[in-house]
Design a protein around this motif. Structure first.
Motif, mmCIF file in Angstrom:
data_model
loop_
_atom_site.group_PDB
_atom_site.id
_atom_site.type_symbol
_atom_site.label_atom_id
_atom_site.label_comp_id
_atom_site.label_asym_id
_atom_site.label_seq_id
_atom_site.Cartn_x
_atom_site.Cartn_y
_atom_site.Cartn_z
ATOM 1 N N GLY A 189 -3.695 7.028 -10.862
ATOM 2 C CA GLY A 189 -2.391 6.463 -11.184
ATOM 3 C C GLY A 189 -1.978 5.288 -10.310
ATOM 4 N N HIS A 190 -2.625 5.120 -9.159
ATOM 5 C CA HIS A 190 -2.239 4.061 -8.237
ATOM 6 C C HIS A 190 -3.427 3.235 -7.775
ATOM 7 N N GLU A 191 -4.429 3.081 -8.635
ATOM 8 C CA GLU A 191 -5.657 2.446 -8.170
ATOM 9 C C GLU A 191 -5.487 0.995 -7.763
ATOM 10 N N ASN A 192 -4.440 0.331 -8.171
ATOM 11 C CA ASN A 192 -4.242 -1.063 -7.784
ATOM 12 C C ASN A 192 -3.410 -1.232 -6.522
ATOM 13 N N LEU A 193 -2.903 -0.124 -5.988
ATOM 14 C CA LEU A 193 -2.080 -0.200 -4.791
ATOM 15 C C LEU A 193 -2.940 -0.021 -3.552
ATOM 16 N N PRO A 194 -2.907 -0.971 -2.611
ATOM 17 C CA PRO A 194 -3.689 -0.793 -1.397
ATOM 18 C C PRO A 194 -3.071 0.293 -0.527
ATOM 19 N N ILE A 195 -3.918 1.049 0.172
ATOM 20 C CA ILE A 195 -3.374 2.047 1.087
ATOM 21 C C ILE A 195 -3.709 1.700 2.519
ATOM 22 N N SER A 196 -4.388 0.596 2.722
ATOM 23 C CA SER A 196 -4.679 0.147 4.077
ATOM 24 C C SER A 196 -4.954 -1.339 4.045
ATOM 25 N N GLY A 197 -5.094 -1.920 5.211
ATOM 26 C CA GLY A 197 -5.311 -3.347 5.319
ATOM 27 C C GLY A 197 -6.719 -3.804 5.013
ATOM 28 N N SER A 233 -13.072 0.104 6.413
ATOM 29 C CA SER A 233 -12.914 0.986 7.555
ATOM 30 C C SER A 233 -13.070 0.244 8.877
ATOM 31 N N ASP A 234 -12.703 -1.024 8.895
ATOM 32 C CA ASP A 234 -12.729 -1.816 10.124
ATOM 33 C C ASP A 234 -11.880 -1.133 11.189
ATOM 34 N N GLY A 235 -12.374 -1.179 12.398
ATOM 35 C CA GLY A 235 -11.627 -0.594 13.499
ATOM 36 C C GLY A 235 -11.944 0.869 13.730
ATOM 37 N N LEU A 236 -12.734 1.477 12.858
ATOM 38 C CA LEU A 236 -13.112 2.873 13.049
ATOM 39 C C LEU A 236 -14.473 2.953 13.716
ATOM 40 N N SER A 237 -14.586 3.911 14.609
ATOM 41 C CA SER A 237 -15.886 4.147 15.243
ATOM 42 C C SER A 237 -16.796 4.872 14.256
ATOM 43 N N HIS A 238 -18.069 4.929 14.589
ATOM 44 C CA HIS A 238 -19.025 5.667 13.751
ATOM 45 C C HIS A 238 -18.574 7.117 13.610
ATOM 46 N N GLN A 272 -3.845 6.653 12.067
ATOM 47 C CA GLN A 272 -3.062 5.583 12.676
ATOM 48 C C GLN A 272 -3.718 4.227 12.417
ATOM 49 N N THR A 273 -5.023 4.132 12.612
ATOM 50 C CA THR A 273 -5.736 2.875 12.415
ATOM 51 C C THR A 273 -5.607 2.375 10.981
ATOM 52 N N LEU A 274 -5.741 3.290 10.029
ATOM 53 C CA LEU A 274 -5.704 2.915 8.615
ATOM 54 C C LEU A 274 -4.301 2.960 8.021
ATOM 55 N N LYS A 275 -3.332 3.342 8.843
ATOM 56 C CA LYS A 275 -1.933 3.438 8.408
ATOM 57 C C LYS A 275 -1.775 4.402 7.230
ATOM 58 N N LEU A 276 -2.369 5.586 7.382
ATOM 59 C CA LEU A 276 -2.295 6.625 6.369
ATOM 60 C C LEU A 276 -1.353 7.719 6.848
ATOM 61 N N LYS A 277 -0.744 8.436 5.899
ATOM 62 C CA LYS A 277 0.282 9.407 6.252
ATOM 63 C C LYS A 277 -0.166 10.858 6.203
ATOM 64 N N ASN A 278 -1.171 11.177 5.393
ATOM 65 C CA ASN A 278 -1.553 12.579 5.229
ATOM 66 C C ASN A 278 -2.997 12.713 4.768
ATOM 67 N N ALA A 279 -3.433 13.956 4.595
ATOM 68 C CA ALA A 279 -4.823 14.228 4.210
ATOM 69 C C ALA A 279 -5.144 13.654 2.837
#
Length: 87
Positions: free
Chosen positions: A11-19, A22-27, A65-72
């Motif tokens: 229902g929201h495939e065109n809405l970005p959920i992050s910038g 996975s840049d900025g994430l460690s392995h 926090q890195t991906l600016k996500l709110k929940n699982a």
């Protein structure tokens, strides 16, 4: 939860959920993200990766926090969008 995530994703495939990707994430954080998206609990992830449950929780919080996500559900949706897991 899977049904809700998929319905939300579709229902929201065109809405970005992050910038971005996975840049900025460690392995380890990317590895953890995939395991969370696959439905593993913090305890299961800790056992699989041979780390403490508190470390899993810290990595998970850092990913969110890195991906600016709110929940699982956001974590799962992100992993699907980025091709890290399949439906």
């Amino acid at each position: 939860i899977s049904r809700v995530v998929v319905e939300t994703f579709v229902g929201h495939e065109n809405l970005p959920i992050s910038g971005g990707k996975s840049d900025g994430l460690s392995h380890r954080e990317r590895e953890l993200l995939v395991l969370v998206a696959d439905g593993q609990t913090n305890k299961e992830i800790a056992e699989m990766l041979h780390i403490a449950e508190k470390t899993v929780a810290a990595h998970r919080a850092n990913v969110m926090q890195t991906l600016k996500l709110k929940n699982a559900a956001d974590l799962v949706r992100y992993a699907i969008r980025e091709g890290m897991v399949e439906l």
